[in-house]
Design a protein around this motif. Structure first.
Motif, PDB file in Angstrom:
ATOM      1  N   PHE A   1     109.024   5.835 -63.778  1.00 19.67           N
ATOM      2  CA  PHE A   1     109.951   5.878 -62.640  1.00 19.67           C
ATOM      3  C   PHE A   1     109.627   7.037 -61.688  1.00 19.67           C
ATOM      4  O   PHE A   1     110.094   7.049 -60.552  1.00 19.67           O
ATOM      5  CB  PHE A   1     111.397   6.036 -63.127  1.00 19.67           C
ATOM      6  CG  PHE A   1     111.977   4.777 -63.712  1.00 19.67           C
ATOM      7  CD1 PHE A   1     112.710   3.902 -62.918  1.00 19.67           C
ATOM      8  CD2 PHE A   1     111.795   4.453 -65.050  1.00 19.67           C
ATOM      9  CE1 PHE A   1     113.261   2.749 -63.449  1.00 19.67           C
ATOM     10  CE2 PHE A   1     112.346   3.306 -65.586  1.00 19.67           C
ATOM     11  CZ  PHE A   1     113.073   2.434 -64.787  1.00 19.67           C
ATOM     12  N   PHE A   2     108.858   7.999 -62.142  1.00 15.01           N
ATOM     13  CA  PHE A   2     108.623   9.212 -61.358  1.00 15.01           C
ATOM     14  C   PHE A   2     107.280   9.129 -60.631  1.00 15.01           C
ATOM     15  O   PHE A   2     106.404   8.327 -60.980  1.00 15.01           O
ATOM     16  CB  PHE A   2     108.667  10.438 -62.276  1.00 15.01           C
ATOM     17  CG  PHE A   2     110.024  10.703 -62.845  1.00 15.01           C
ATOM     18  CD1 PHE A   2     110.887  11.569 -62.202  1.00 15.01           C
ATOM     19  CD2 PHE A   2     110.455  10.066 -64.002  1.00 15.01           C
ATOM     20  CE1 PHE A   2     112.149  11.829 -62.718  1.00 15.01           C
ATOM     21  CE2 PHE A   2     111.718  10.314 -64.527  1.00 15.01           C
ATOM     22  CZ  PHE A   2     112.573  11.196 -63.865  1.00 15.01           C
ATOM     23  N   PRO A   3     107.088   9.967 -59.621  1.00 21.54           N
ATOM     24  CA  PRO A   3     105.816   9.949 -58.877  1.00 21.54           C
ATOM     25  C   PRO A   3     104.622  10.225 -59.776  1.00 21.54           C
ATOM     26  O   PRO A   3     104.708  10.976 -60.759  1.00 21.54           O
ATOM     27  CB  PRO A   3     105.999  11.064 -57.846  1.00 21.54           C
ATOM     28  CG  PRO A   3     107.472  11.207 -57.684  1.00 21.54           C
ATOM     29  CD  PRO A   3     108.055  10.914 -59.030  1.00 21.54           C
ATOM     30  N   THR A   4     103.521   9.603 -59.417  1.00 12.44           N
ATOM     31  CA  THR A   4     102.269   9.801 -60.129  1.00 12.44           C
ATOM     32  C   THR A   4     101.301  10.536 -59.205  1.00 12.44           C
ATOM     33  O   THR A   4     101.028  10.075 -58.086  1.00 12.44           O
ATOM     34  CB  THR A   4     101.656   8.458 -60.552  1.00 12.44           C
ATOM     35  OG1 THR A   4     102.573   7.767 -61.395  1.00 12.44           O
ATOM     36  CG2 THR A   4     100.356   8.665 -61.302  1.00 12.44           C
ATOM     37  N   ILE A   5     100.807  11.670 -59.652  1.00  4.86           N
ATOM     38  CA  ILE A   5      99.859  12.464 -58.872  1.00  4.86           C
ATOM     39  C   ILE A   5      98.478  12.346 -59.507  1.00  4.86           C
ATOM     40  O   ILE A   5      98.321  12.592 -60.711  1.00  4.86           O
ATOM     41  CB  ILE A   5     100.288  13.934 -58.813  1.00  4.86           C
ATOM     42  CG1 ILE A   5     101.665  14.055 -58.152  1.00  4.86           C
ATOM     43  CG2 ILE A   5      99.261  14.776 -58.055  1.00  4.86           C
ATOM     44  CD1 ILE A   5     102.217  15.472 -58.144  1.00  4.86           C
ATOM     45  N   SER A   6      97.514  11.958 -58.717  1.00  9.76           N
ATOM     46  CA  SER A   6      96.156  11.830 -59.215  1.00  9.76           C
ATOM     47  C   SER A   6      95.220  12.680 -58.377  1.00  9.76           C
ATOM     48  O   SER A   6      95.456  12.907 -57.180  1.00  9.76           O
ATOM     49  CB  SER A   6      95.698  10.373 -59.189  1.00  9.76           C
ATOM     50  OG  SER A   6      95.715   9.872 -57.862  1.00  9.76           O
ATOM     51  N   LEU A   7      94.164  13.152 -58.991  1.00 10.31           N
ATOM     52  CA  LEU A   7      93.195  14.025 -58.333  1.00 10.31           C
ATOM     53  C   LEU A   7      91.807  13.414 -58.419  1.00 10.31           C
ATOM     54  O   LEU A   7      91.415  12.875 -59.462  1.00 10.31           O
ATOM     55  CB  LEU A   7      93.184  15.405 -58.993  1.00 10.31           C
ATOM     56  CG  LEU A   7      94.501  16.196 -59.038  1.00 10.31           C
ATOM     57  CD1 LEU A   7      94.288  17.500 -59.782  1.00 10.31           C
ATOM     58  CD2 LEU A   7      95.029  16.442 -57.631  1.00 10.31           C
ATOM     59  N   THR A   8      91.081  13.552 -57.321  1.00 10.92           N
ATOM     60  CA  THR A   8      89.666  13.209 -57.295  1.00 10.92           C
ATOM     61  C   THR A   8      88.947  14.374 -56.642  1.00 10.92           C
ATOM     62  O   THR A   8      89.320  14.802 -55.533  1.00 10.92           O
ATOM     63  CB  THR A   8      89.406  11.927 -56.506  1.00 10.92           C
ATOM     64  OG1 THR A   8      90.081  10.841 -57.148  1.00 10.92           O
ATOM     65  CG2 THR A   8      87.925  11.619 -56.437  1.00 10.92           C
ATOM     66  N   ALA A   9      87.964  14.910 -57.293  1.00  8.50           N
ATOM     67  CA  ALA A   9      87.253  16.064 -56.765  1.00  8.50           C
ATOM     68  C   ALA A   9      85.798  15.992 -57.175  1.00  8.50           C
ATOM     69  O   ALA A   9      85.455  15.446 -58.221  1.00  8.50           O
ATOM     70  CB  ALA A   9      87.884  17.356 -57.278  1.00  8.50           C
TER      71      ALA A   9
END
Length: 484
Positions: free
Chosen positions: A317-325
């Protein structure tokens, strides 16, 4: 580039798994009475004055004290196919857990490549066709999810509990296999003893027949008595043949469950009065002992896995934060790829916020709650089944010593009655019918004693199995094997 990754990876590890939304686990209350009815009587009968020893501390090689039986069980543990399947399932569950555990940290990879493109003169700014080249070498990670709300952690916990449940199920299979092998081995021992008894009776009847034929020739024994003797001989011969076939069937059944041929040297010899050495069952049993029974442990780990699934469903239900670097080198000339001016890097964070999903996330959470409720019911049912199995075994155990004593007294009394009846027949005082009835009573009493002795030995094995004896493995040992 190195400084960037050295700063980003610890930060990612710090942010990952900051919180878990899984409900706090609480073991359900025991849905069974604290104490079994008649447990003290059963324990006293089994204890024989010795100090009680917890079955959880009795390793199976100490419980099954007959060396031949121990070797047959070891043979079965090495060759039984059901156990092999259970072991393979453990390896599968362990690998699945490690896969899920790897999701906690970013997956770093290196890429190197070359791209070549040609621009025709019609679209070129210079009006001349051109060929361009680009070389690159980069190190980075893509779409790594920061586990701020514990979704990945909950999935990892679910995979771990599923593995532990599978491991406990394998121990349950192993314990059941040992009990089944012991039961088949003891049955073979009893039937071999019954075969020896039938052959002994047959030889006795043949000796009586020879004497009766001689006395009949002298006119001392009537034709009716001689016919009755011959009838008893044929009856004993039929019993001997029947038990001989049963012994072969028992051996076939034993070798099937063992999964390999059992050498003759490891089979019981069936001699009369052969002791079957099994450890005594302790007194003072409490239903909390069921909590370490392998199938109960497996059901509880399945419940914990369902509990962890709720955490993953809540986190959705909560935001999903993803990283690409990534960081590396890019150059139009291969010779300049590693020069100071060719350094490059990219950093692309992303966030996904659920807004409208037509109730899909809520339905997924409802499914997780329903599965947890199902797991609770299955755990409680497993405990209730375990309690009943122990209660049934204890109910047999409670009166076993008295039944054995009564049967042994019956054998002695029947033996004495046969001696007297046979003596009166041989002295011509009674017809053979009285001696035949006495011998039949003795034969049945001895058969009953063999069967009751088998019941008593099998009952000890059953109690060892249903109490999960010797199978209490430490959870930390399993986790250590996973590299936790």
């Amino acid at each position: 580039m190195k400084r960037m990754f050295s700063a980003m990876l610890p930060a990612a590890a710090l942010l990952a798994g900051c919180v878990s939304l899984a409900p706090d686990y609480a073991r359900p209350e025991l849905p069974v009475p604290r104490q079994w009815r008649g447990v003290e009587a059963a324990g006293e009968a089994a204890r024989g004055g010795a100090q009680p020893v917890s079955l959880l501390d009795v390793e199976w090689r100490s419980f099954f004290q007959d060396e031949r039986l121990r070797q047959v069980i070891a043979l079965g543990l090495a060759h039984n196919r059901d156990l092999r399947i259970a072991l393979s399932n453990i390896e599968k569950a362990r690998a699945q857990y490690r896969i899920q555990r790897a999701e906690v940290l970013p997956s770093v990879g290196a890429d190197a490549g070359q791209s070549v493109s040609r621009s025709p003169a019609s679209v070129s700014a210079t009006g001349v066709s051109a060929v361009s080249r680009q070389y690159s070498a980069e190190v980075g990670f893509s779409s790594y999810e920061l586990d701020l709300f514990g979704r990945i952690r909950s999935l990892k916990d679910e995979a771990l509990e599923s593995y532990l449940s599978t491991a406990a199920a394998q121990r349950s299979t192993r314990l059941s296999l040992m009990a089944e092998i012991a039961g088949d081995w003891l049955t073979l021992a009893a039937d071999r003893e019954l075969l020896a008894l039938a052959r002994e009776t047959l030889e006795s009847q043949r000796a009586t027949l020879a004497l009766s034929e001689h006395r009949h020739a002298l006119g001392v024994v009537s034709g009716l008595d001689l016919a009755q003797v011959r009838r008893s001989v044929e009856s004993a011969r039929a019993d001997a043949a029947r038990y001989a076939a049963q012994v072969e069937q028992d051996r076939n059944a034993l070798e099937l469950v063992v999964g390999a041929a059992v050498p003759d040297a490891l089979l019981p010899d069936g001699s009369a009065g052969e002791p079957v050495l099994l450890a005594q069952i302790p007194a003072g049993l409490d239903s909390t002992a069921l909590l370490v029974r392998p199938d109960v442990v497996s059901a509880e780990h399945a419940l914990k896995a369902a509990n962890a699934d709720i955490g993953a469903a809540r986190a959705a239900f909560f935001p999903t934060i993803s990283l690409t670097a990534s960081g590396g080198r890019i150059s139009s000339q291969l010779s300049d790829l590693f020069s100071g001016a060719s350094r490059s890097w990219s950093f692309a964070p992303g966030i996904h916020i659920p807004i409208f999903d037509a109730g899909s996330l809520r339905a997924s959470l409802d499914v997780a709650h329903a599965e947890r409720d199902i797991a609770v019911a299955e755990y409680e049912r497993t405990l209730q089944t375990a309690f009943r199995e122990v209660a049934d075994a204890l109910s047999v155990r409670a009166s076993m010593q008295e039944r054995l004593a009564a049967q042994q007294a019956l054998v002695r009394a029947s033996g004495r009655a046969f001696q007297l009846a046979d003596a009166r027949y041989r002295n011509g005082m009674d017809s053979y019918l009285d001696a035949l009835d006495a011998q039949r009573s003795l034969y049945e009493a001895r058969q009953g004693l063999v069967s009751l002795s088998l019941t008593e030995a099998s009952n000890r094995v059953t109690l060892y199995k249903v109490l999960g004896g010797g199978m209490n493995m430490d959870r930390q040992m399993i986790i250590t094997g996973l590299g936790e």
